[in-house]
Design a protein around this motif. Structure first.
Motif, PDB file in Angstrom:
ATOM      1  N   UNK A 124      -5.990   4.023   2.735  1.00 40.70           N
ATOM      2  CA  UNK A 124      -7.014   3.491   3.645  1.00 40.70           C
ATOM      3  C   UNK A 124      -6.485   2.485   4.676  1.00 40.70           C
ATOM      4  N   UNK A 125      -5.761   1.491   4.243  1.00 38.38           N
ATOM      5  CA  UNK A 125      -5.268   0.465   5.164  1.00 38.38           C
ATOM      6  C   UNK A 125      -4.222   1.050   6.091  1.00 38.38           C
ATOM      7  N   UNK A 126      -3.322   1.841   5.551  1.00 38.84           N
ATOM      8  CA  UNK A 126      -2.256   2.418   6.374  1.00 38.84           C
ATOM      9  C   UNK A 126      -2.838   3.331   7.451  1.00 38.84           C
ATOM     10  N   UNK A 127      -3.830   4.115   7.117  1.00 41.94           N
ATOM     11  CA  UNK A 127      -4.454   4.994   8.104  1.00 41.94           C
ATOM     12  C   UNK A 127      -5.207   4.196   9.168  1.00 41.94           C
ATOM     13  N   UNK A 128      -5.903   3.163   8.747  1.00 42.82           N
ATOM     14  CA  UNK A 128      -6.672   2.341   9.687  1.00 42.82           C
ATOM     15  C   UNK A 128      -5.745   1.639  10.680  1.00 42.82           C
ATOM     16  N   UNK A 129      -4.663   1.053  10.175  1.00 42.54           N
ATOM     17  CA  UNK A 129      -3.714   0.358  11.055  1.00 42.54           C
ATOM     18  C   UNK A 129      -3.037   1.366  11.982  1.00 42.54           C
ATOM     19  N   UNK A 130      -2.692   2.539  11.467  1.00 40.54           N
ATOM     20  CA  UNK A 130      -2.076   3.578  12.305  1.00 40.54           C
ATOM     21  C   UNK A 130      -3.020   3.992  13.435  1.00 40.54           C
TER      22      UNK A 130
ATOM     23  N   UNK B 185       0.830  -1.204   0.000  1.00 45.21           N
ATOM     24  CA  UNK B 185       0.000   0.000   0.000  1.00 45.21           C
ATOM     25  C   UNK B 185       0.867   1.257   0.000  1.00 45.21           C
ATOM     26  N   UNK B 186       2.006   1.212   0.678  1.00 46.05           N
ATOM     27  CA  UNK B 186       2.921   2.357   0.670  1.00 46.05           C
ATOM     28  C   UNK B 186       3.512   2.558  -0.719  1.00 46.05           C
TER      29      UNK B 186
END
Length: 187
Positions: free
Chosen positions: A105-111, A98-99
């Motif tokens: 979306x996934x990076x923000x959710x995991x963060x 994703x990076x």
């Protein structure tokens, strides 16, 4: 078998079968939650399945994708070392994809998930934050810059929990983020 077949299969076919395949694997996870080896194999297949999916908001806001990602996140702090490391590895691989495509979306959710765990850390309840810090040590540079700055702040706040092991892990995560070639600070 699925872990080896999924990356070589047509992405269209794998994507069209995501919901039933993920549902089947999640039911295996629920049925064998005490068997770490079966869990590792199931999560490795789920990780391969997730990495083939679209990076769009539309897919990642769907219920099956949300449930699958949450299954990974619930075990990010598991006491079983091999299982936890496998979960961390699968999440790191997903975040790296994703990076690479700058999908948020996934990076923000995991963060946000990691931030929430770190915010609740106390002297007597610090283990979850410790395991999240260990996860971030290998993955912090894969988040968006806004998320990285928030994570740095939360990691620094972990000092207040008064646990030397947690503080050391937090500082290692910050150091790993700052040393990463992907990290770039803009003013």
């Amino acid at each position: 078998i699925l872990e080896g077949v999924i990356p070589d299969a047509s992405s269209h076919v794998v994507r069209s079968q995501f919901a039933p395949t993920a549902g089947m694997l999640l039911s295996i996870v629920q049925a064998y939650e005490e068997n770490a080896q079966i869990l590792r194999l199931s999560f490795n297949a789920l990780g391969a399945l997730l990495r083939v999916q679209e990076k769009s908001d539309g897919f990642w806001s769907s219920l099956p994708a949300f449930q699958t990602l949450n299954a990974f996140l619930t075990l990010i702090d598991d006491e079983r070392v091999k299982l936890r490391k496998s979960i961390h590895s699968q999440l790191t691989q997903l975040l790296a994809q994703h990076a690479f495509q700058d999908a948020k979306p996934v990076r923000s959710y995991v963060a946000e998930f990691c931030l929430e765990i770190m915010r609740t850390a106390t002297r007597s309840n610090y283990k979850r934050a410790l395991f999240v810090s260990l996860f971030l040590e290998s993955s912090i540079s894969l988040f968006s810059q806004d998320n990285v700055l928030q994570l740095f702040g939360a990691l620094l706040q972990l000092r207040e929990a008064g646990q030397p092991m947690l503080t050391a892990a937090a500082f290692r995560s910050i150091d790993a983020g700052l040393q990463s070639p992907q990290f770039r600070m803009t003013t």
